[in-house]
Design a protein around this motif. Structure first.
Motif, short mmCIF file in Angstrom:
data_model
loop_
_atom_site.label_atom_id
_atom_site.label_comp_id
_atom_site.label_asym_id
_atom_site.label_seq_id
_atom_site.Cartn_x
_atom_site.Cartn_y
_atom_site.Cartn_z
N ASP A 154 20.18 -29.81 -12.38
CA ASP A 154 19.07 -29.13 -11.71
C ASP A 154 18.64 -31.31 -11.87
N ARG A 155 19.05 -31.88 -12.33
CA ARG A 155 19.01 -33.17 -12.35
C ARG A 155 20.01 -34.22 -11.88
N LEU A 156 21.26 -33.64 -11.97
CA LEU A 156 21.85 -34.51 -12.64
C LEU A 156 23.12 -33.89 -10.74
N ASN A 157 23.61 -34.87 -10.05
CA ASN A 157 24.43 -34.25 -9.36
C ASN A 157 25.63 -33.01 -9.30
N ILE A 158 25.36 -32.08 -9.89
CA ILE A 158 26.80 -31.28 -9.78
C ILE A 158 28.35 -31.74 -9.39
N TYR A 159 28.24 -31.90 -8.01
CA TYR A 159 29.79 -32.85 -7.92
C TYR A 159 30.29 -33.72 -8.15
N VAL A 160 29.69 -34.71 -8.88
CA VAL A 160 29.38 -35.86 -9.74
C VAL A 160 30.89 -35.06 -11.09
N ILE A 161 29.66 -34.56 -12.00
CA ILE A 161 30.67 -33.84 -13.14
C ILE A 161 31.49 -32.65 -12.94
N ALA A 162 31.59 -32.42 -11.66
CA ALA A 162 33.20 -31.51 -11.00
C ALA A 162 34.32 -32.14 -10.47
N SER A 163 33.88 -33.99 -10.57
CA SER A 163 35.17 -34.85 -10.36
C SER A 163 35.12 -35.08 -11.57
N LEU A 164 34.44 -35.68 -12.80
CA LEU A 164 35.01 -36.39 -13.93
C LEU A 164 35.38 -35.83 -15.24
N MET A 165 35.30 -33.77 -14.98
CA MET A 165 35.86 -32.58 -15.38
C MET A 165 37.13 -33.13 -14.15
N GLU A 166 37.33 -32.90 -13.23
CA GLU A 166 38.77 -32.96 -12.51
C GLU A 166 40.10 -34.41 -12.88
N GLU A 167 39.38 -35.58 -13.70
CA GLU A 167 39.90 -36.68 -13.48
C GLU A 167 40.17 -35.64 -15.19
N ARG A 168 39.46 -34.74 -15.66
CA ARG A 168 40.30 -34.74 -17.24
C ARG A 168 41.17 -33.61 -17.36
N GLY A 169 41.35 -33.48 -16.13
CA GLY A 169 42.10 -31.81 -16.21
C GLY A 169 41.67 -30.25 -15.08
N TRP A 170 40.71 -30.22 -15.88
CA TRP A 170 40.47 -29.21 -14.99
C TRP A 170 39.68 -28.58 -14.07
N GLU A 212 27.70 -36.37 -20.12
CA GLU A 212 26.85 -37.69 -20.63
C GLU A 212 27.14 -38.72 -19.72
N LEU A 213 28.35 -39.51 -19.23
CA LEU A 213 28.62 -40.15 -18.04
C LEU A 213 27.97 -39.54 -16.39
N ALA A 214 27.54 -39.06 -15.69
CA ALA A 214 26.76 -38.72 -14.59
C ALA A 214 25.21 -38.83 -15.57
N GLU A 215 25.03 -38.58 -16.32
CA GLU A 215 23.73 -38.65 -16.59
C GLU A 215 22.98 -40.69 -16.96
N SER A 216 24.40 -41.36 -18.28
CA SER A 216 23.90 -42.63 -17.64
C SER A 216 24.66 -43.73 -16.77
N SER A 217 25.19 -42.89 -16.22
CA SER A 217 25.81 -43.47 -14.57
C SER A 217 25.94 -43.11 -13.53
N PRO A 218 23.62 -43.49 -12.96
CA PRO A 218 23.79 -42.76 -11.05
C PRO A 218 24.45 -43.18 -10.52
#
Length: 163
Positions: A61-77, A112-118
Motif C-alpha cells: 500500500d505504501r511502497l512501489n511494488i514494481y521496485v520490490i519486484a525489480s529487487l527480487m528479480e536481481e536476486r534471481g526470483w 527494507e531497501l525499497a522503504e529506505s531508498s524511495p
C-alpha cells in the motif's frame, strides 16, 4: 484446443495415481500457506485477495511494488507483475519447498531497501507494468507490441563453418 495437454494430464494422473496426486496436492497447499504466511508477516506487504490456487498476488500500500519486484528479480526470483492494482505474484510449485528461507530473506531485504531508498525506480521486467500505467493509451499498444516482439524473438545460432 489441442489434445496434447489433456493427454499429458491423463498420463501424469496414471503415473502418480490418486494417492500420489493427493499427496502432491497436499504438499503444494501447505507450501502455498507457508508462502502466504511469509508475505503476511511483513507489515509493508499484504496478499491482495484470499486465493486457493498456486498463485499468490502481493501488493504494497505504501511502497512501489514494481521496485520490490525489480529487487527480487536481481536476486534471481521470477515474480510476475500486473496492474490495476499494481501487483506482483508468485506461482508456487514443488521446487519452492527448497527456497522458503531464501525467499523470505530476499523479500524482507527487498522491502527494507525499497522503504529506505524511495528514489529507486523499477527496472527489468517489472518496469514494463510500471511504465504501462503511465503511458498514454495511444502509444501503449505499440510499445507493448514491440516489447513482446523483443522478448519472444528467436536468436539465430552462429553458423558452423567446420566440416
Amino acid at each position: 484446443r489441442g489434445g496434447a495437454i489433456i493427454a499429458q494430464a491423463w498420463a501424469t494422473m496414471l503415473h502418480f495415481g490418486e494417492s500420489g496426486y493427493l499427496a502432491f496436492a497436499k504438499e503444494i497447499h501447505e507450501l502455498h500457506s507457508a508462502y502466504q504466511d511469509i508475505i503476511t508477516s511483513i507489515p509493508q506487504l499484504r496478499v491482495l485477495c484470499p486465493c486457493h490456487a498456486c498463485i499468490i498476488p502481493i501488493v504494497a500500500d505504501r511502497l512501489n511494488i514494481y521496485v520490490i519486484a525489480s529487487l527480487m528479480e536481481e536476486r534471481g526470483w521470477n515474480l510476475f507483475t500486473g496492474q490495476h492494482p499494481p501487483v506482483m505474484s508468485i506461482c508456487i510449485g514443488e521446487l519452492h519447498k527448497h527456497t522458503k528461507a531464501a525467499f523470505e530473506a530476499d523479500l524482507r531485504e527487498a522491502v527494507e531497501l525499497a522503504e529506505s531508498s524511495p528514489e529507486l525506480r523499477p527496472h527489468g521486467a517489472a518496469a514494463v507494468y510500471g511504465a504501462a500505467s503511465t503511458t498514454p493509451a495511444v502509444l501503449l499498444k505499440e510499445v507493448i507490441r514491440q516489447y513482446v516482439d523483443v522478448k519472444l524473438s528467436v536468436k539465430q545460432q552462429p553458423s558452423s563453418t567446420s566440416m
